[in-house]
Design an enzyme around this catalytic site. Structure first.
Site, PDB file in Angstrom:
ATOM      1  N   HIS B 112      62.151 -49.415   5.892  1.00 49.31           N
ATOM      2  CA  HIS B 112      61.052 -48.875   4.093  1.00 49.31           C
ATOM      3  C   HIS B 112      61.402 -47.717   4.109  1.00 49.31           C
ATOM      4  CE1 HIS B 112      57.201 -48.802   2.691  1.00 49.31           C
ATOM      5  NE2 HIS B 112      58.023 -48.937   2.045  1.00 49.31           N
ATOM      6  N   ASN B 114      59.433 -45.181   0.772  1.00 49.66           N
ATOM      7  CA  ASN B 114      58.984 -45.094  -0.840  1.00 49.66           C
ATOM      8  C   ASN B 114      58.573 -43.788  -1.119  1.00 49.66           C
ATOM      9  OD1 ASN B 114      56.084 -45.848  -1.624  1.00 49.66           O
ATOM     10  ND2 ASN B 114      57.174 -46.232  -3.483  1.00 49.66           N
ATOM     11  N   GLY B 269      51.748 -58.820 -16.408  1.00 48.08           N
ATOM     12  CA  GLY B 269      53.108 -58.120 -17.121  1.00 48.08           C
ATOM     13  C   GLY B 269      53.491 -57.299 -16.539  1.00 48.08           C
TER      14      GLY B 269
END
Lengths: 311, 311
Positions: B112, B114, B269
């Site tokens: 991973h 980021n 959202g």
């Protein structure tokens, strides 16, 4: 009441594991039973069946906690506007049963139930005069494929158990269940619901106990007939994959939304395998999986997005 | 800096997806690319490869957000003692890349990474004079079976990227990584670590950018050589099941502990499929699974419980 509830959850554990082993058949899976002792006071017994003939994983946990009530827990209760517990310190007594069954066959639904009694007494007080006490619990059905008959049978059987005690129970607790088992970030319910209630203390404990006993005792009638008519249905690899995706949603609800699991994970010294016993044996996440319009998978999603009345 | 970071994450997305497709080979999986627009301001691009030859699931997400900074987010930042942002309202700009690769072969580790840049400007202000700006990110390796060579290679390659910019970066961010990727309720780290940093703003943005660029650009060198030497190793059904159990732990960390995922799930959202892209295709939970003493599985657990120095 504490002794009575302890007796009830022990009886339910025996009754329910026996019914599940009967479904497994003579050559099927057996429950592995282990007990544990909580250093802070309390005992538990976990019955877990894994990779059986009918069930991928089934677990029936009971725990009987008798210890000092942690101050953090009391603060949390006071924050939830519970009155009459301003003083402390208190001792607490909790007796509860928690169960989940994940069958192999994707046509056969997962089920969950949980019933618990909570009591606070003065430090030197006796259990016949608790400072506060209440019941919580419920049960809910999680199909991968919707069989309306199953949802109706499950809800009708619960309603029957509720109606014996208070005609307002079923409609109130059915709605509460739809609200509680809500995977918020998906906008989906976990399944077709059932009942959910908490902090039930408005009546004499004996009366509420009788209601909880009816619910727990009716579990076998709620679930076993459904398993019998679905466990041998034919299914495809696609059906199985969809079930696995729904198992993924089950994991999401339990790890992200479920208050009981969150509470368990945050409790120091907790037995983590018992807290996470509810997780399925296997689960799956596919990126942007969307069922075809009009498909059985889409039909299930429709019901999860818009809960229905089943009785 | 906002434009520069946007260019970087777009370049990294192309570079990394190309390297992964090369591992898949000419007949292997291809990334499915889709773009989305955030109503409140911003765009994203997700590249996901599923059921490839080498990878069960691989995803490389970028998002470029330019919108009003929500008041709740500012409050959260102030609570974390960030100063100089007392006034508001502000506009925010975020550019980030997030990736995860889950290979099929249990001998081949999950990875991973980021990297993100965050900037606040006055409502009518220009991006050349931000009110505040910082970088965050890191990378970590999650093997199911421990190959010490792999852990050493991964850490050495990251250290090389770090050391070009500040000799204190690698040791500080290595420790921070071991602290962050901690499955608290299990008492286990998610894997063998890497680096983790957040709120990096103590130097001119250009300098920190150069560091982040080095880390991101070195990703392919960190990971691809490891995949090449593990992707074709033989393995048993038991190895695969252990990998699936470790995938379950990955799910637990991401849904229970990871701040980024929690933040994503709680953001109204948000595009939920992008937030949960990091979850593996498949995962497994076995009740009370305990590896045999001295087994390769127990050897991994030992390292997860007691993080080691690898370089």
């Amino acid at each position: 009441m504490s002794k009575k509830m302890e007796t009830l959850v022990r009886r339910l554990q025996n009754q329910i594991t026996a019914a599940i082993e009967e479904l497994e058949g003579p050559d099927g899976g057996k429950f592995f039973r282990d007990s544990w002792v909580r250093a802070e006071g309390g005992v538990g017994s976990s019955c877990v069946l894994q990779s059986g003939k009918v069930f991928e994983k089934a677990g029936v946990n009971i725990s009987i906690i008798a210890s000092k009530a942690p101050e953090g827990m009391l603060q949390h209760m006071r924050a939830r506007k519970r009155t009459g517990i301003e003083k402390g310190p208190y001792n607490m007594f909790v007796a509860g049963i928690s169960l989940v069954m994940h069958p192999h066959n994707p046509m056969c639904p997962t089920v969950h139930a949980n019933y618990r009694y909570f009591e606070l007494v003065d430090e030197d007080g006796d259990h016949s005069k608790p400072v506060a006490s209440w019941f919580g619990g419920g049960c809910d059905l999680t199909p991968s494929y919707l069989f309306e008959d199953d949802a109706r049978h499950f809800h009708a059987t619960i309603k029957e158990a509720c109606d014996k005690h208070d005609k307002t129970y079923y409609p109130r607790f059915k709605t509460w269940c739809d609200e509680y088992f809500h995977i918020l970030h998906r906008g989906e319910r976990r399944g077709v619901g059932g009942i959910f209630f908490d902090d039930l203390e408005d009546r004499p404990a004996e009366e509420t106990y009788a209601f909880v006993e009816s619910c727990g005792t009716s579990f076998v009638d709620q679930y076993v007939p459904i398993v019998k008519r679905r466990m041998n249905l034919p299914y495809t690899e696609e059906n199985k994959q969809w079930q696995q995706l729904r198992r993924g949603r089950y994991v999401e609800f339990n790890l992200v939304n479920d208050r009981g699991t969150k509470f368990g994970l945050a409790t120091p010294g907790v037995r983590i395998e018992s807290v996470l016993m509810s997780l399925p044996l296997t689960a799956r996440w596919e990126y942007c999986h969307t069922p075809e319009e009009g498909s059985p998978e889409a039909k299930l999603l429709e019901v999860l997005k818009n809960p229905r009345d089943w009785v």
